[in-house]
Design a protein around this motif. Structure first.
Motif, short mmCIF file in Angstrom:
data_model
loop_
_atom_site.label_atom_id
_atom_site.label_comp_id
_atom_site.label_asym_id
_atom_site.label_seq_id
_atom_site.Cartn_x
_atom_site.Cartn_y
_atom_site.Cartn_z
N UNK A 1 0.82 -1.20 0.00
CA UNK A 1 0.00 0.00 0.00
C UNK A 1 0.86 1.26 0.00
N UNK A 2 1.88 1.30 0.85
CA UNK A 2 2.70 2.51 0.95
C UNK A 2 3.49 2.76 -0.34
N UNK A 3 4.06 1.70 -0.92
CA UNK A 3 4.80 1.88 -2.17
C UNK A 3 3.85 2.29 -3.29
N UNK A 4 2.68 1.67 -3.34
CA UNK A 4 1.68 2.00 -4.36
C UNK A 4 1.31 3.48 -4.30
N UNK A 5 1.03 3.98 -3.13
CA UNK A 5 0.62 5.38 -2.97
C UNK A 5 1.78 6.32 -3.29
N UNK A 6 2.98 6.00 -2.84
CA UNK A 6 4.13 6.86 -3.12
C UNK A 6 4.39 6.98 -4.61
N UNK A 7 4.26 5.88 -5.35
CA UNK A 7 4.47 5.93 -6.79
C UNK A 7 3.38 6.77 -7.46
N UNK A 8 2.14 6.64 -6.99
CA UNK A 8 1.04 7.44 -7.55
C UNK A 8 1.32 8.93 -7.43
N UNK A 9 1.94 9.36 -6.33
CA UNK A 9 2.14 10.78 -6.07
C UNK A 9 3.45 11.31 -6.63
N UNK A 10 4.39 10.45 -7.01
CA UNK A 10 5.71 10.89 -7.44
C UNK A 10 5.62 11.71 -8.73
N UNK A 11 6.25 12.89 -8.72
CA UNK A 11 6.21 13.78 -9.88
C UNK A 11 7.58 14.01 -10.54
N UNK A 12 8.63 14.44 -9.81
CA UNK A 12 9.88 14.82 -10.51
C UNK A 12 10.50 13.69 -11.31
N UNK A 13 10.65 12.51 -10.71
CA UNK A 13 11.26 11.40 -11.44
C UNK A 13 10.42 11.00 -12.64
N UNK A 14 9.09 11.04 -12.50
CA UNK A 14 8.22 10.69 -13.61
C UNK A 14 8.35 11.68 -14.75
N UNK A 15 8.44 12.97 -14.43
CA UNK A 15 8.60 13.99 -15.47
C UNK A 15 9.87 13.78 -16.29
N UNK A 16 10.95 13.41 -15.63
CA UNK A 16 12.23 13.29 -16.31
C UNK A 16 12.35 11.98 -17.08
N UNK A 17 11.86 10.88 -16.51
CA UNK A 17 12.17 9.55 -17.03
C UNK A 17 11.04 8.88 -17.80
N UNK A 18 9.86 9.44 -17.85
CA UNK A 18 8.75 8.77 -18.53
C UNK A 18 9.03 8.66 -20.03
N UNK A 19 8.60 7.55 -20.63
CA UNK A 19 8.70 7.44 -22.10
C UNK A 19 7.78 8.46 -22.77
N UNK A 20 8.00 8.65 -24.07
CA UNK A 20 7.17 9.59 -24.81
C UNK A 20 5.71 9.14 -24.78
N UNK A 21 4.82 10.13 -24.66
CA UNK A 21 3.37 9.89 -24.70
C UNK A 21 2.88 9.02 -23.55
N UNK A 22 3.60 8.97 -22.44
CA UNK A 22 3.12 8.26 -21.26
C UNK A 22 2.95 9.28 -20.14
N UNK A 23 1.72 9.60 -19.85
CA UNK A 23 1.41 10.55 -18.79
C UNK A 23 0.68 9.83 -17.66
N UNK A 24 1.00 10.23 -16.44
CA UNK A 24 0.33 9.70 -15.26
C UNK A 24 -0.56 10.80 -14.67
#
Length: 527
Positions: free
Chosen positions: A461-484
């Motif tokens: 539960x804690x890891x799931x929620x933390x990943x849902x809220x994570x923004x900086x790493x997602x902005x930098x490392x997400x593949x093209x056309x993959x938005x959360x």
């Protein structure tokens, strides 16, 4: 098993190595046409932007530290030591702001107080006042927002410390003629200081790691500087140097948190655990206590939720067609990372338990640094590593790089939960099972896993929620056309489409409420 654990830990520490190598192997300063060597990146940063980054970061941390201290300690002291109307609700409801990410709180705070927001609109249209309120997009606005979001870190540890302290402290103080305030300042507060400093350190690590809120407030911090250097100017060397500087700040705060946590354990081990009898407040004192707790809860959770639902009502019942794609991406990434993190945590925890190796125990302690790593630093470290290996193209076609970053960042949450659960499985249980003929795998499957079920679910539960809220790493490392959901919320806020961000932001908050509700229930059951 020992070798595999060490190799796994090394794999999770590669981004830091990537940062260091990128800094050491950086490109030399170019030579201009007239033969003059251009100034190095570090010199340019120091001459033009570094002072602003350092001053703003220090002022922000100082302001938030004071804010979370006042709100966290004040509410914890009232709830732990006094009876007043509403206490039964406040003692668990005061942690609800943990469910609201700081960047969501920032968007709601600015929307509420800006010129076109409900407050100034009401003053103009209903009261005929044209007062211009201070700009919410300021350092003061950021301090207010972070304080409201993060004070529960201090509240939780301070409340526990106040409840665990010796009841004789106050009795002895009253015998010596001390007032309640003098007893608090001279006896109780010094004993609770390690716990309070631990909570403040946790809050400051969240501040240093944040990008969404500080960028929306227009503050020049290390996190915004890293994004500007990498994404706006394409200067990898500047981003690497800024990441290492931010990492230095974070490690100082991390060491402070660990040091005070060790002192906290010593303090708790040397106190009488006889519970204190809460003193009943009457009259104006009861009113003041109620107002302090109620206003904190109102501004930190009730008002932001009201603003969020108001924005949602403006948007209407029609959801953005892209919302379901954002939701699917967020849920799938969060679920996969949570399962992978729990498997890794189980492997590392059992390796340390079965081998009784001091080395593996130290490796597991080292991995807890992951939760202190800002997402921006982690992203730049991974990209630097991929660049040195000449496989940077991998990031654009695979979510594996993003999951790898999530695993480094949030493995510690799962590992600490699993290790806590394993401490309840004593060696005597294993010995008894072995005498009855149980094999190692049978022992794990039939004895350990049922006893670890709650710890495993908590880790998931804690890891799931933390990943849902994570923004900086997602902005930098997400593949093209993959938005959360977090990326969509940030982008909509950057475009000032605040009504449209209500649904994805509300989805993040609702998911974040799950662990908070579990924690609230645990607090309520201990009353």
């Amino acid at each position: 098993m020992r070798t595999s654990s060490i190799l796994l830990a090394l794999a999770l520490s590669l981004p830091i190595l990537g940062l260091i190598l990128a800094a050491l192997l950086g490109q030399p300063s170019p030579i201009l046409s007239d033969g003059i060597v251009a100034e190095s990146t570090l010199t340019h940063l120091w001459n033009y932007v570094l002072t602003d980054y350092i001053v703003t970061t220090i002022l922000l941390c100082l302001g938030v530290g004071i804010g979370v201290f006042v709100l966290g300690v004040g509410n914890a002291w009232l709830v732990a030591n006094y009876q007043f109307p509403g206490k039964a609700i406040f003692e668990w409801a005061l942690i609800l702001p943990l469910a609201v990410p700081a960047y969501v709180m920032a968007y709601l705070f600015v929307d509420f107080l800006q010129h076109a927001g409900p407050v100034q609109t009401m003053l103009r249209e209903n009261l005929g006042l044209s007062l211009a309120l201070p700009d919410p997009r300021s350092l003061g606005g950021a301090i207010w927002t972070f304080s409201m979001c993060l004070y529960p870190y201090v509240y939780l540890v301070a409340r526990t410390s106040f409840l665990d302290r010796s009841a004789r402290f106050m009795e002895v103080a009253e015998t010596l003629g001390y007032t309640s305030v003098q007893a608090f300042m001279k006896l109780v507060l010094p004993m609770a200081r390690p716990a309070i400093f631990t909570g403040i350190a946790l809050a400051l690590m969240e501040v240093l790691a944040d990008f969404g809120a500080v960028s929306y407030f227009g503050l020049q911090t290390f996190a915004t500087g890293i994004f500007k250097a990498w994404l706006s100017f394409g200067d990898r060397s500047a981003a690497v140097h800024l990441s290492l500087m931010l990492l230095s700040f974070v490690l100082i705060v991390f060491y402070w948190e660990r040091h005070n946590r060790a002192r906290q354990r010593y303090a708790l081990a040397n106190t009488n655990t006889r519970p204190a009898i809460p003193k009943r407040l009457v009259g104006s004192h009861a009113l003041y206590a109620f107002l302090f707790c109620a206003l904190t809860l109102f501004f930190a959770f009730v008002l932001p939720m009201a603003v969020l639902f108001d924005l949602l009502s403006e948007q209407g019942l029609e959801a953005d067609p892209r919302y379901w794609g954002w939701l699917k991406n967020s849920l799938s990434l969060s679920a996969f990372t949570a399962i992978l993190a729990v498997f890794c945590a189980l492997f590392l925890a059992y390796a340390a338990r079965l081998t009784q190796s001091k080395t593996l125990q130290g490796v597991n302690r080292l991995l807890t640094v992951g939760y202190a790593l800002p997402g921006a630093v982690l992203g730049v470290g991974i990209l630097s590593l991929l660049g040195l290996l000449d496989i940077a193209w991998l990031m654009s076609v695979s979510v594996g790089v993003l999951v790898y970053a999530y695993l480094i960042r949030f493995l510690s949450a799962g590992l600490q939960s699993i290790e806590t659960g394993l401490t309840r499985i004593t060696p005597a249980m294993d010995g008894t099972a072995a005498l009855l003929g149980a094999k190692p795998m049978e022992m794990i499957w039939r004895i350990h896993l049922p006893l670890l079920r709650r710890s495993v679910l908590t880790a998931l539960l804690f890891v799931f929620v933390d990943v849902m809220k994570e923004l900086p790493a997602t902005l930098i490392l997400r593949p093209f056309n993959l938005d959360t959901l977090s990326v969509a919320t940030y982008q909509l806020a950057a475009d000032e489409r605040l009504a449209e961000l209500a649904l994805p932001a509300l989805s993040i908050v609702l998911v974040g409420l799950l662990p908070v509700i579990l924690l609230s229930r645990a607090i309520a059951q201990k009353r």
